[in-house]
Design a protein around this motif. Structure first.
Motif, mmCIF file in Angstrom:
data_model
loop_
_atom_site.group_PDB
_atom_site.id
_atom_site.type_symbol
_atom_site.label_atom_id
_atom_site.label_comp_id
_atom_site.label_asym_id
_atom_site.label_seq_id
_atom_site.Cartn_x
_atom_site.Cartn_y
_atom_site.Cartn_z
ATOM 1 N N GLN A 67 21.972 40.036 37.663
ATOM 2 C CA GLN A 67 22.470 38.858 38.515
ATOM 3 C C GLN A 67 23.060 37.989 37.491
ATOM 4 O O GLN A 67 24.254 37.243 38.033
ATOM 5 N N ASN A 68 22.732 37.645 36.320
ATOM 6 C CA ASN A 68 23.377 36.696 35.393
ATOM 7 C C ASN A 68 24.757 37.282 34.823
ATOM 8 O O ASN A 68 25.608 36.473 34.230
ATOM 9 N N ASP A 69 25.322 38.598 35.330
ATOM 10 C CA ASP A 69 26.555 38.858 34.807
ATOM 11 C C ASP A 69 27.527 39.003 36.010
ATOM 12 O O ASP A 69 28.652 39.515 35.872
ATOM 13 N N ARG A 70 27.059 38.588 37.108
ATOM 14 C CA ARG A 70 27.960 38.677 38.325
ATOM 15 C C ARG A 70 28.958 37.595 38.570
ATOM 16 O O ARG A 70 30.073 37.941 38.958
ATOM 17 N N VAL A 71 29.007 36.311 37.715
ATOM 18 C CA VAL A 71 30.012 35.524 37.796
ATOM 19 C C VAL A 71 30.948 36.194 36.919
ATOM 20 O O VAL A 71 32.223 36.070 37.379
ATOM 21 N N ALA A 72 30.843 36.578 35.679
ATOM 22 C CA ALA A 72 31.788 37.153 34.954
ATOM 23 C C ALA A 72 32.125 38.390 35.585
ATOM 24 O O ALA A 72 33.513 38.738 35.096
ATOM 25 N N LEU A 73 31.483 39.140 36.091
ATOM 26 C CA LEU A 73 32.035 40.537 37.040
ATOM 27 C C LEU A 73 33.228 40.043 37.893
ATOM 28 O O LEU A 73 34.359 40.705 38.006
ATOM 29 N N SER A 74 32.861 38.952 38.809
ATOM 30 C CA SER A 74 33.693 38.772 39.804
ATOM 31 C C SER A 74 35.066 38.203 39.176
ATOM 32 O O SER A 74 36.170 38.642 39.670
ATOM 33 N N ALA A 75 34.888 37.264 38.047
ATOM 34 C CA ALA A 75 36.301 36.917 37.483
ATOM 35 C C ALA A 75 37.166 38.237 36.820
ATOM 36 O O ALA A 75 38.275 38.620 36.942
ATOM 37 N N THR A 76 36.240 39.340 36.301
ATOM 38 C CA THR A 76 36.845 40.387 35.965
ATOM 39 C C THR A 76 37.690 41.332 36.925
ATOM 40 O O THR A 76 38.637 41.836 36.990
ATOM 41 N N ILE A 77 36.857 41.452 38.026
ATOM 42 C CA ILE A 77 37.419 41.889 39.176
ATOM 43 C C ILE A 77 38.615 41.437 39.773
ATOM 44 O O ILE A 77 39.604 42.090 40.016
ATOM 45 N N LEU A 78 38.582 39.931 39.762
ATOM 46 C CA LEU A 78 40.062 39.340 40.370
ATOM 47 C C LEU A 78 41.051 39.526 39.371
ATOM 48 O O LEU A 78 42.072 39.745 40.044
ATOM 49 N N LEU A 79 40.666 39.443 38.046
ATOM 50 C CA LEU A 79 41.795 39.748 37.043
ATOM 51 C C LEU A 79 42.231 41.150 37.158
ATOM 52 O O LEU A 79 43.516 41.332 37.236
#
Length: 468
Positions: free
Chosen positions: A320-332
């Motif tokens: 759960q605590n990695d999902r914000v960073a994952l969202s940014a990586t997915i968008l990039l």
């Protein structure tokens, strides 16, 4: 929020989204058709779309800073004003270099607007209504894009009138959000990027996101030119685009339901295989009229569901605590794919012909299919090797000794020759290092082993010590 319908609570944001996407959906098609009518090389059309997505990538970083400094509404108003001015610049000059610059600025402004809307919805939506709110947000976005195509169909000769309406929509989308009575959300916090870590953890998902970006960028930027090359008038081109977008809209809900029941990795492989065949047929067969509309409708169903399925697949395999960073990586990752896709496709179209748009998409889908197959095969091979090494009822202890292949070699229940071979097999160790637990849903594994990476590292160190 609990006493109001979520549609009424966020009606200002939804109306803003609708107007913004009407402008954006029609602007991309307008530019593609305008250049096609002027017989401009396809590579310029692809470059325009690539510059837009490049702007989205650059705007992800700039948007965070602007919103943190001046707040959500001021950031949105400033971005919308700049985008509106850039749209009108196309009336003043036909110089393509300036158009490319304007597309980059439009992409940066649109990313800032997206960030304002989505962060606002994320912060002020209750958990029990989050799915409903974001489903309606996506529906509003698709309807806006379809509305933009329908608006453009009223101007078969193009001219400056569509650009005036596009600029008006960009300007008017400020009004609902500026007059909203809702409490302003808190400033955004920059999301860290851990691209390499996520590529090792969820490579299937990020590969699918990259290919989805290449397809989306190529289609939105070059499909109008492809349709025009088939002899379609402006009204027919907008119908062609509308049918594809409508298919993507209608497919979201049922495909989401299906992905909750069938492993998402299997759905990704099916979509990739079906897209490979479908787009190859579109490229090779002389489809026209109803047959072409039916083909592009099917394309919309398959292509526009790749991204949400891949995103959901990635999120289910991270904490759960990695999902914000994952969202940014997915968008990039999506943005980078969308930058390169139109450039490659337009180059092929320039030297070979318009049919290379779908031939290129077919190659992308086939590459994705092969990549997903290889990952799934590798995971199954690794799991089979692990099952051979230890008995399912044998409980491992703690410490470096018992977590290494040497401990397995001392276990009388394990074949000693097999273990010794694997202790010195660097390819085996490297393979295990690359495939974390939960890597693929098709592997029957009820509970993911969070210590997999640590176990692989221990085994690698023990093997090196044995070699020494």
């Amino acid at each position: 929020m609990s006493t109001k319908s979520p549609y009424r609570s966020f009606s200002a944001l939804f109306l803003t989204t609708l107007l913004m996407l009407v402008a954006q959906g029609s602007l991309s098609t307008y530019l593609g058709l305008s250049l096609a009518q002027q017989n401009v090389d396809s590579i310029w059309i692809g470059a325009l779309m690539s510059c837009y997505y490049l702007g989205l990538v650059l705007g992800s970083k700039l948007g965070h800073k602007v919103i943190a400094q001046v707040g959500h509404i001021r950031a949105f108003v400033a971005s919308a004003a700049i985008v509106s001015a850039c749209a009108m610049t196309h009336v003043l000059t036909n110089q393509l270099e300036i158009w490319l610059l304007m597309r980059i600025i439009v992409g940066m402004g649109m990313m800032c607007q997206y960030m304002v809307l989505e962060s606002w919805l994320n912060e002020q939506t209750e958990s029990s209504q989050r799915g409903t709110v974001f489903a309606f947000y996506m529906i509003t976005s698709y309807l806006g894009m379809i509305g933009g195509q329908l608006m453009l169909s009223q101007f078969p000769e193009l001219g400056i009138s569509p650009l005036l309406i596009i600029s008006m929509c960009y300007s008017l989308c400020i009004v609902p959000i500026a007059l909203t009575k809702r409490i302003h959300p808190a400033p955004l916090q920059p999301a860290p990027l851990k691209i390499l870590a996520f590529w090792r953890q969820v490579p299937q998902s990020l590969t699918a996101v990259t290919v989805a970006g290449m397809m989306a960028g190529s289609f939105y930027g070059l499909a109008p030119a492809y349709a025009a090359s088939k002899g379609m008038e402006t009204e027919q081109v907008t119908l062609f685009m509308s049918m594809t977008i409508l298919a993507g809209l209608l497919a979201q809900w049922p495909m989401g339901k299906i992905s909750d029941r069938i492993p998402r990795s299997r759905i990704l492989r099916f979509n990739a295989a079906a897209l490979t065949i479908l787009t190859l047929l579109i490229a090779l067969l002389p489809l026209t009229g109803i047959a072409l509309l039916l083909a592009t409708f099917c394309y919309g169903i398959l292509a526009f569901t790749l991204y949400p399925i891949a995103s959901a697949f990635a999120n289910q395999n991270v904490e759960q605590n990695d999902r914000v960073a994952l969202s940014a990586t997915i968008l990039l990752t999506f943005g980078l794919g969308a930058c390169f896709g139109p450039l490659l496709a337009s180059t092929l179209m320039q030297f070979i012909g318009p049919v290379m748009l779908y031939a290129f998409i077919s190659c992308c889908a086939f590459t994705l299919f092969l990549r997903l197959l290889r990952v799934n095969y590798t995971q199954k091979q690794v799991k089979r090797m692990l099952d051979q090494q230890q008995n399912a009822q044998f409980k491992m202890g703690s410490g470096d000794l018992v977590s290494s292949p040497l401990a397995a070699a001392l276990d009388p229940r394990v074949d000693e020759d097999t273990v010794m071979t694997q202790m010195h097999d660097e390819d085996f160790i490297a393979t295990r290092r690359q495939v974390p637990a939960g890597y693929d849903e098709d592997i029957e594994q009820e509970v993911a082993d969070d210590s997999f990476d640590a176990l692989v590292i221990s085994e690698s160190e023990s093997a090196n010590q044995s070699n020494n």
